[in-house]
Every structure is written in C-alpha cells, then in structure tokens.
Enzyme design. Sequence first.
Site, PDB file in Angstrom:
ATOM      1  N   ASN A  83      32.311  13.926  12.535  1.00 19.45           N
ATOM      2  CA  ASN A  83      31.371  14.822  11.886  1.00 19.45           C
ATOM      3  C   ASN A  83      30.035  14.813  12.634  1.00 19.45           C
ATOM      4  O   ASN A  83      29.895  14.189  13.673  1.00 19.45           O
ATOM      5  CB  ASN A  83      31.225  14.427  10.410  1.00 19.45           C
ATOM      6  CG  ASN A  83      31.028  15.621   9.512  1.00 19.45           C
ATOM      7  OD1 ASN A  83      30.281  16.537   9.858  1.00 19.45           O
ATOM      8  ND2 ASN A  83      31.682  15.626   8.373  1.00 19.45           N
ATOM      9  N   HIS A 113      21.895  -6.231  25.102  1.00 16.60           N
ATOM     10  CA  HIS A 113      20.932  -6.866  25.992  1.00 16.60           C
ATOM     11  C   HIS A 113      21.008  -8.387  25.852  1.00 16.60           C
ATOM     12  O   HIS A 113      21.439  -8.904  24.821  1.00 16.60           O
ATOM     13  CB  HIS A 113      19.520  -6.379  25.661  1.00 16.60           C
ATOM     14  CG  HIS A 113      19.371  -4.897  25.828  1.00 16.60           C
ATOM     15  ND1 HIS A 113      19.128  -4.319  27.049  1.00 16.60           N
ATOM     16  CD2 HIS A 113      19.458  -3.888  24.936  1.00 16.60           C
ATOM     17  CE1 HIS A 113      19.067  -3.003  26.901  1.00 16.60           C
ATOM     18  NE2 HIS A 113      19.271  -2.719  25.628  1.00 16.60           N
ATOM     19  N   GLY A 140      29.980   7.405   6.480  1.00 17.15           N
ATOM     20  CA  GLY A 140      28.712   7.886   7.014  1.00 17.15           C
ATOM     21  C   GLY A 140      27.753   6.771   7.379  1.00 17.15           C
ATOM     22  O   GLY A 140      27.540   5.840   6.617  1.00 17.15           O
ATOM     23  N   SER A 158      30.513   3.467   4.006  1.00 21.32           N
ATOM     24  CA  SER A 158      29.282   4.075   4.502  1.00 21.32           C
ATOM     25  C   SER A 158      28.186   3.031   4.668  1.00 21.32           C
ATOM     26  O   SER A 158      28.038   2.132   3.842  1.00 21.32           O
ATOM     27  CB  SER A 158      28.799   5.144   3.524  1.00 21.32           C
ATOM     28  OG  SER A 158      29.726   6.189   3.464  1.00 21.32           O
ATOM     29  N   THR A 163      30.177  -6.098  12.793  1.00 24.33           N
ATOM     30  CA  THR A 163      29.775  -7.065  13.812  1.00 24.33           C
ATOM     31  C   THR A 163      30.931  -7.928  14.297  1.00 24.33           C
ATOM     32  O   THR A 163      30.770  -8.678  15.248  1.00 24.33           O
ATOM     33  CB  THR A 163      28.669  -7.989  13.265  1.00 24.33           C
ATOM     34  OG1 THR A 163      29.176  -8.670  12.112  1.00 24.33           O
ATOM     35  CG2 THR A 163      27.428  -7.192  12.895  1.00 24.33           C
TER      36      THR A 163
END
Length: 183
Positions: A83, A113, A140, A158, A163
């Site tokens: 989307n 990083h 979302g 959503s 992680t």
Amino acid sequence: MTEREKALAGLGYDPADAELAALRRRARKLVRLFNQTDEESPEQRQKILQELLGACGKDCCIESDFRCDYGCNIFIGDGFFANFNCVFLDVNTITIGSNVLLAPCVQLYTAYHPVDPVERAVPVEYASPIVIGDDVWLGGGAIVNPGVTIGSNVIIGSGSVVTRDIPSNSIAVGNPCRVIRKI
C-alpha cells in the site's frame, strides 16, 4: 572485494563508493518515474518495476509513493501488494514470498550503522538481509529491522517494530514485536 560485495556479505562498506552511488541514482530515477505514473498506466508501472527490482512475480502491485535505495536487491514473489508510502532500504537483499500484503507506511531496513561512535564517524555502514515468507500480512507502519526473518503465514500488527525473527504460523505485535499467539 567491491563495496557492493561487502554490503551484500554483511561486511562494513563505504556508502560513498562510486558504484553504489551510481546504483542509487539509477534507482532514484526509476522510483521517480514509477511514482509519477497513475492507475491508468498499469503496463508502464509493471515495466518500471521489472526494470527496478531484482525480481517481481505475477500480480505484483506497489502503490505510490514508494521508496527504495537500489531496487536490484529486492526479490518479490507472486501476488504481492504494498500500500501507500512503503520504504525499502535494500542495501542488502530483501526477499519477499508470495501472497504478501503490506499496509501503508511499512518500512523494511537492511542498513544499519556501527554502535561504536568512533567507527560511526567514519563513512562505514553495514547491512543484513531481510526475508519474509509466503502468506504474510504486515500492518500499517510496521518496521522490520536488519537481519530479520519472518516465517510464512504470519501477521505483524500495526505499528510493530520487528527486531528479531518471527516463526511461521504466528501473530506478532508490539515494540519490540513479539509473538502473542500461534495460528
């Protein structure tokens, strides 16, 4: 080893490398052209995606506004839908299975990083691949971090920040994202 090869191998690489810069410019141009097309030009949109992405299966639909770093490191199966306003930072590979749905504002990040501030001050970055199985729905605003594998038949709620790996046949939510039940 080139800087691109280093990035794909998960080694430290120089993001200012000329080859990487040229690949980013190519992707920016194709992404701009893609985002300027409209729903009345499905053939043109598919042609641009085929040129931009490493692989794009049948019935692949990405809504504008879409952003990516290189495009060539993105491999998508059949029946894919993304989307509005999705971002794929594809310094390393992003492999997406078939029948995957991304809600608006989903972000897939392969780049990261160094933790050490001295190393971070030098132009060095790292990247780890993202793998998403078949029959997955990312809600979302979900964010998937570098090195994460999401199994097949998974729902990510959503706003979740993924992680760590999520096993197949799971519903996972939260920040950090965790499995709340099996399917």
